[in-house]
Scaffold this active site. Structure first.
Site, short mmCIF file in Angstrom:
data_model
loop_
_atom_site.label_atom_id
_atom_site.label_comp_id
_atom_site.label_asym_id
_atom_site.label_seq_id
_atom_site.Cartn_x
_atom_site.Cartn_y
_atom_site.Cartn_z
N ASP A 129 -13.33 46.03 -24.87
CA ASP A 129 -13.75 45.02 -25.62
C ASP A 129 -12.73 43.75 -25.30
O ASP A 129 -11.53 43.79 -25.64
CB ASP A 129 -13.83 45.38 -27.02
CG ASP A 129 -14.15 44.35 -27.99
OD1 ASP A 129 -14.27 43.29 -27.49
OD2 ASP A 129 -13.93 44.31 -29.11
N GLU A 135 15.06 41.40 -12.39
CA GLU A 135 14.96 43.03 -12.37
C GLU A 135 13.77 43.24 -11.37
O GLU A 135 13.50 44.60 -11.21
CB GLU A 135 14.27 43.62 -13.79
CG GLU A 135 13.02 43.09 -14.25
CD GLU A 135 12.95 43.74 -15.61
OE1 GLU A 135 12.34 44.86 -15.66
OE2 GLU A 135 12.76 42.89 -16.63
N CYS A 140 14.50 42.83 -18.85
CA CYS A 140 14.28 41.31 -19.46
C CYS A 140 15.43 40.41 -20.21
O CYS A 140 15.21 39.57 -20.16
CB CYS A 140 13.08 41.51 -20.19
SG CYS A 140 11.66 42.34 -19.92
N THR A 149 -0.58 43.01 -19.48
CA THR A 149 0.86 42.29 -20.10
C THR A 149 1.38 42.11 -18.43
O THR A 149 2.71 42.21 -18.91
CB THR A 149 1.45 43.28 -20.93
OG1 THR A 149 1.88 44.55 -20.21
CG2 THR A 149 0.50 43.87 -22.10
N SER A 172 8.11 51.46 -26.60
CA SER A 172 8.86 50.21 -26.28
C SER A 172 8.82 49.28 -27.43
O SER A 172 9.65 48.53 -27.79
CB SER A 172 8.57 49.91 -24.95
OG SER A 172 6.88 49.31 -25.10
N HIS A 205 11.49 37.10 -27.33
CA HIS A 205 11.07 37.72 -25.93
C HIS A 205 9.45 38.19 -25.92
O HIS A 205 9.06 38.58 -27.04
CB HIS A 205 11.92 38.82 -25.41
CG HIS A 205 11.13 39.79 -24.29
ND1 HIS A 205 11.01 39.01 -23.08
CD2 HIS A 205 10.91 40.87 -24.19
CE1 HIS A 205 10.57 39.96 -22.32
NE2 HIS A 205 10.44 40.99 -22.89
N LYS A 243 4.85 40.68 -34.24
CA LYS A 243 5.33 41.81 -34.79
C LYS A 243 6.99 41.51 -34.98
O LYS A 243 7.53 41.81 -35.91
CB LYS A 243 5.29 42.88 -33.92
CG LYS A 243 3.75 43.48 -33.78
CD LYS A 243 3.78 44.65 -32.52
CE LYS A 243 2.38 45.14 -32.30
NZ LYS A 243 1.70 45.67 -33.26
N ASN A 294 3.73 38.13 -18.90
CA ASN A 294 5.17 38.66 -19.09
C ASN A 294 5.68 38.29 -17.90
O ASN A 294 5.12 38.54 -16.78
CB ASN A 294 5.07 40.08 -19.33
CG ASN A 294 6.59 40.61 -20.01
OD1 ASN A 294 7.53 39.75 -19.71
ND2 ASN A 294 6.52 41.82 -19.92
N SER A 340 14.79 46.08 -22.14
CA SER A 340 14.42 47.54 -22.12
C SER A 340 15.55 48.35 -21.51
O SER A 340 16.38 47.96 -20.79
CB SER A 340 13.32 48.20 -21.46
OG SER A 340 12.12 47.59 -22.30
#
Ligand code: CAA
Length: 409
Positions: A31, A83, A115, A158, A208, A248, A257, A303, A336
């Protein structure tokens, strides 16, 4: 005498193509609202092999030097955070240094921690200048990456690619950083990584997200403690003292979030009970004012790993630099593995003019929307397509005698 240091100019470089995430969702039987609403993503930059980490970094750097009207002889340091470098030994910064024909008398190196690598470079440059070690010289800091998880994976929507270059110097025209006022948080975790020799990242996706949220609480607390002592912010909810906060952005919903987590941290530490319904409404309202203005570029590019935080800053300044003059903003960098840092700075009254010189939106306007089939074909390519970028710029042209060659479009 205190040396004020920060970001003088900022510019971006992005691939010439993008895929619309509604098209991609339909092709995957998902969706579209799951990605556009659930992740907050609209479009995703698609890099062909000619648009590699070096080509994007060099083009962003060229644009930043132009936007700053800086004579390269004023530079004393070039650092690239990445990276997704192109060689185990030779740094991307070395290619950038050569492609831009920069003077020999300077430090040139890469910084890596997922990152966070770009922030490591930015901190090294800012503290080098603020300490006086730079002796009046400026630094070029570039964040450049190609984010890949692979077709059909949960991480696929992403992905993205791009570079952000910053000129760092004394008495900066964009953002003066609060040197020494920051909070860091690090833990040894396997939330996201990329084993040697693999193009696609491994990720434990939901874990993550949790690692990021744990990190933002701790890093924010560290920053807040120092900022309260210096009276940069006040009150029970110090995060409200920041005019904007750039996070970030692996996908835009993550910034929402993170902001909720920062608000929750403030309330918990003020021993104010978190009343889910009213506090979440208040946090959602503050998200619209404090965070959403930094997301337009991120939602259309995706990203870009090291550059994601600074893509948010670029979008924010491009839209609101004039209104933010002399106001303090917060920045949160997450890498990360993991390490992270919450820091802050004050937007300069000269910022609107300086960011306009970077012509950021022009690059979005000339991009080509490609089909899902073309995106999948490009993801499988190993040799460059050989087309020059639409606005000029650098491109990887192939390998000769084990040496990577670059051309200017
Ligand atoms: N309409 C609207 N929303 C919908 C929906 C629909 N039809 N269907 C689902 N959603 C919502 C879900 O409720 C969820 O929202 P919440 O998180 O607010 O609950 C959201 O869409 C995503 O749904 P899922 O969690 O089910 O999605 P998923 O499991 O397929 O994948 C992901 C999500 C784990 C983030 C995945 O994209 C991923 O692995 N991404 C790469 C890892 C990543 O970006 N991690 C971020 C932290 S690590 C970091 O920041 C470093 C870095 O750059 C990599």
């Amino acid at each position: 005498m205190k040396i004020r240091a920060g970001i003088e100019a900022l510019a971006i470089a992005i691939p010439r193509r993008y895929v619309d995430l509604e098209d991609l969702a339909r092709a995957r039987g998902v969706d579209p609202a799951k990605w556009t609403v659930g992740l907050g993503a609209r479009e995703m930059a698609v890099a062909e092999p000619g648009e590699d980490t070096v080509a994007l970094a060099a083009e962003a750097a060229r644009r930043a030097l132009t936007a700053a009207s800086l004579d390269p002889r004023e530079l004393g340091m070039v650092v690239v955070g990445t990276e997704t470098g192109v060689d185990h030994s030779k740094p991307v910064a070395s290619f950038v240094h050569g492609l831009l024909d920069l003077p020999r008398t300077m430090r040139v190196f890469d910084t890596q921690h997922a990152c966070y690598g770009g922030t490591a470079g930015l901190m090294a440059a800012v503290e080098w200048i603020a300490s006086g070690a730079g002796a009046g010289k400026a630094a070029l800091v570039v964040c450049s990456d190609i984010a890949r998880y692979g077709c059909g994976t949960a991480g696929e929507p992403t992905q993205g690619a791009g570079a952000v270059a910053m000129i760092v110097r004394e008495d900066p025209s964009l953002v003066e950083l609060d040197v020494g006022i920051s909070g860091a948080a690090s833990t040894h975790v396997h939330d996201f990584w990329r084993p040697l020799g693999q193009r696609e990242a491994r990720v434990d996706g939901h874990y993550s997200v949790q690692c990021y949220l744990d990190a933002v609480s701790t890093a924010y607390r560290g920053w807040r403690q120092r900022a309260l002592v210096r009276e940069l912010v006040r009150g029970d909810i110090p995060s409200e003292g920041l005019a904007r906060i750039c996070y970030h952005v692996p996908f835009c919903k993550m910034a929402r979030k993170a902001h909720l987590q920062v608000r929750r941290t403030d309330l918990e530490d003020a021993h104010t009970p978190w009343d889910a319904s009213s506090e979440e409404l208040r946090a959602a309202a503050s998200f619209e004012t404090q965070v959403a203005p930094s997301l337009p570029l991120c939602s259309r590019i995706g990203n870009i790993y090291t550059g994601s935080l600074y893509l948010g800053l670029a979008g924010l300044l491009d839209a609101q630099a004039g209104a933010l003059a002399n106001q303090r903003i917060g920045l949160f960098s997450y890498g990360s593995g993991c390490t992270s840092e919450f820091f802050s700075g004050v937007v300069s009254p000269r910022a609107a003019g300086r960011i306009a010189a970077a012509h950021i939106r022009d690059q979005l306007g000339v991009r080509e929307r490609i089909s899902v089939e073309e995106y999948e074909r490009i993801m499988g390519l190993t040799a460059p397509l050989g087309q020059p970028p639409p606005l000029g710029g650098f491109r990887f042209a192939g390998v000769e005698d084990h040496r990577r060659q670059y051309a200017r479009g």
